[in-house]
Motif scaffolding. Structure first.
Motif, short mmCIF file in Angstrom:
data_model
loop_
_atom_site.label_atom_id
_atom_site.label_comp_id
_atom_site.label_asym_id
_atom_site.label_seq_id
_atom_site.Cartn_x
_atom_site.Cartn_y
_atom_site.Cartn_z
N PHE A 1 -9.70 5.02 -88.16
CA PHE A 1 -9.21 6.35 -88.51
C PHE A 1 -7.70 6.28 -88.65
O PHE A 1 -7.00 5.86 -87.73
CB PHE A 1 -9.63 7.36 -87.44
N LEU A 2 -7.21 6.68 -89.83
CA LEU A 2 -5.80 6.62 -90.15
C LEU A 2 -5.19 8.01 -89.98
O LEU A 2 -5.62 8.96 -90.64
CB LEU A 2 -5.60 6.11 -91.57
N PHE A 3 -4.18 8.12 -89.12
CA PHE A 3 -3.60 9.42 -88.77
C PHE A 3 -2.12 9.47 -89.19
O PHE A 3 -1.37 8.54 -88.91
CB PHE A 3 -3.68 9.66 -87.26
N PRO A 4 -1.69 10.59 -89.80
CA PRO A 4 -0.26 10.78 -90.04
C PRO A 4 0.47 11.24 -88.78
O PRO A 4 1.69 11.11 -88.68
CB PRO A 4 -0.22 11.87 -91.12
N ALA A 5 -0.27 11.80 -87.83
CA ALA A 5 0.27 12.19 -86.52
C ALA A 5 -0.74 11.74 -85.48
O ALA A 5 -1.95 11.66 -85.75
CB ALA A 5 0.49 13.70 -86.45
#
Length: 573
Positions: free
Chosen positions: A320-324
């Motif tokens: 899972f790629l998160f910006p925050a």
């Protein structure tokens, strides 16, 4: 109430709790893999030479890159080295930048030892009694190669110009019509479509008419002269701007860079007169694997929890790629199961590469403070600046996998190999250095398939998308390369559900970037000569058919057998 009655009641309450508590607890989800990637930290360096050397890539500025390509196949016995002992029982590879070693290579061939030439050195071909090739020029040229089963592999991407031998030139003592299925090394003919031959072989010398490793680097990483230019005009400088894609649809669907690497391995086999064993290049001994990433920006914990439920229900995992940073509760759930957490950076609205770099650093720092480890990254919408700056920054931060090279092909239909393949390769910098960062292209990129963005194929019908995924899985299976997928949280039901369904039907593992990268680093370490740690299961592919289910390593390899790699116990155990 007497003590006896009280004890009886307590016993009855305990019995009821024993029966009912498991019913009230949620089912415990068991991770699908029996090895934990978190206990096997990534290895980004390897010893220089295997114990048994069979292929020596002669020292040159591009030798390490050439060896990297062969190591990505799992080819055993390959190392870079000086031209020691000409005539030894080794296949020597003279690379495009290796002309300083030409004299030693000639001595090696004169002694009857196998030699593969990728270089164009003054007087070398004449000394080897190889006819001079003729120049050609053709935009969007493609090649075909004769596969091990006699069928041609078509539409391999070529440069716009190069050299070739006329088709009348005798390239092999046996003609293609003499193909014999029982022959473990059938003739290998590689030709430009509508043109001449690209490989010349005589006895134990094989010559390629173009610098194959340099061409593979261009297909995988693009042209450095296009750095910082929005070549497709679709908004911002992206990784795909480094590699305009002039070829037609059949080439879009073929992993040309990975296939050319297989051509190189096949040429080496024929010069040596034997097929070389390999480590299987995919985890679990699978014919292909799905590496799943979810771009989680903007999705609530509740929506992501539903997606996680669906993934785990199919015995799969994802990154899972998160910006925050995710919430503590979500981070704990991901960690408990073994999912990966990476970063996604949306720097498209920023004005300069320096601002984007600052955003990458701050995003990574915040993510690392909340979740550890953080090993992978992708820029939103394929953003890229310069030629190798983002890869250098990833190496500095300790990220070992970059996912920015996404397939952008709005004129095509369905997933494709916009960067020539999907095998993990260490990124080669502008100075020729191999960075401790795996470049893992993403052919199945949701924004490139669905939606209304200018770079999207705007696929609307789910059955059309399903057929495209089906075909992509077939090609990835044939070439033994991973299927790397990026899905946005909102499009998850359409894209990823179809992939999960096909993974179940085909019994394919679905794993995180971190698990796949851990496998890839261990593969490199063992191929380079180290003993397997045992923390990552490996399989060895041995040429032949003395097994219940023979399997090809590629369409050019012929059949072989898969056996698990045994791990020797350490002396202190």
């Amino acid at each position: 109430m007497t003590p006896r009655h009280r004890n009886t009641i307590l016993i009855l309450v305990c019995a009821v709790l024993i029966v009912t508590l498991p019913m009230l607890q949620p089912d415990v989800v068991v991770p699908p893999f029996d090895w934990d990637w978190r206990t096997a930290p990534p290895v980004t360096a390897a010893p220089a030479s295997p114990d048994s050397l069979s292929v020596r890539v002669l020292e040159a500025p591009d030798a390490a890159w050439t060896a990297e390509l062969l190591h990505s196949l799992g080819l055993l016995g390959v190392a870079v080295g000086p031209p020691d002992r000409p005539g030894a029982d080794e296949t020597w590879v003279l690379t495009g930048a290796g002309c300083s070693q030409a004299e030693a290579a000639l001595a090696h061939a004169a002694a009857g030892a196998p030699l593969v030439v990728l270089a164009s050195c003054d007087g070398l071909l004449e000394a080897l009694a190889v006819p001079a090739p003729k120049p050609w020029s053709q935009p969007a040229a493609v090649a075909s190669a004769q596969a091990a089963d006699g069928a041609p592999v078509r539409a391999l991407a070529l440069p716009d110009d190069g050299l070739e031998w006329p088709t009348a030139t005798p390239l092999d003592p046996r003609a293609p019509a003499e193909f014999d299925p029982s022959n473990p090394l059938p003739p290998l003919l590689v030709r430009r479509m509508t043109g001449g031959n690209l490989v010349f072989r005589r006895d134990r010398v094989a010559v390629l008419a173009f610098d194959l490793p340099a061409h593979v680097q261009t297909l995988r990483q693009g042209d450095p002269t296009l750095a910082g230019i929005d070549t497709d005009g679709l908004g911002g400088t992206k990784a795909n701007d480094l590699l305009p894609f002039p070829w037609a649809s059949p080439t879009w669907r073929l992993p040309s860079a990975d296939a050319w690497t297989e051509v190189l391995a096949a040429v080496i086999d024929r010069a040596a007169g034997e097929r070389h064993p390999r480590l299987w290049p995919l985890p679990e001994g699978a014919p292909t694997v799905i590496v799943l990433t979810i771009e989680a920006g903007g999705a609530s914990d509740e929506v992501l929890a539903e997606h996680i439920d669906s993934i785990e229900a199919d015995d799969a995992e994802a990154t899972f790629l998160f910006p925050a940073p995710p919430s503590g509760r979500l981070a704990r759930r991901l960690a408990t199961y073994g999912h990966g957490v990476g970063i996604q950076v949306d720097g498209g609205a920023l004005g300069s590469p320096l601002e984007v770099e600052r955003l990458v650093r701050s995003t990574f720092t915040r993510a690392r403070a909340k979740t550890d480890p953080v090993r992978s990254s992708r820029q939103a919408d394929g953003l890229w600046w310069g030629y190798d700056q983002p890869a250098r920054l990833a190496a500095e931060l300790g990220l070992d996998t970059v996912l920015d090279f996404v397939s952008v092909g709005p004129s095509f239909s369905g997933p494709g190999f916009g960067f020539g393949g999907s095998r993990p390769l260490r990124y080669r910098s502008s100075t020729g250095e191999l960075l401790p960062v795996l470049q893992l292209p993403t052919p199945v990129w949701e924004p490139g398939l669905l939606g209304s963005a200018p770079w999207s194929q705007a696929i609307e019908a789910s059955d059309r998308l399903y057929l495209g995924l089906h075909g992509h899985l077939n090609v990835a299976t044939a070439w033994r390369v991973p299927v790397v997928v990026s899905a946005g949280a909102s499009e998850f039901p359409v894209l990823t559900s179809g992939l999960l369904t096909q993974s179940v039907d085909r019994e394919l593992p679905v794993m995180s970037v971190e698990r796949f990268a851990t496998f890839a680093w261990e593969l490199r370490r063992v191929v380079a000569g180290s003993s397997p740690t045992g923390s990552v299961p490996l399989h060895r592919w041995v040429p032949g058919s003395d097994c219940d289910v023979p399997i090809d390593a590629s369409p050019l390899s012929g059949t072989g057998c898969l056996v698990p790699v045994a791990v020797e116990p350490s002396p202190d155990r």
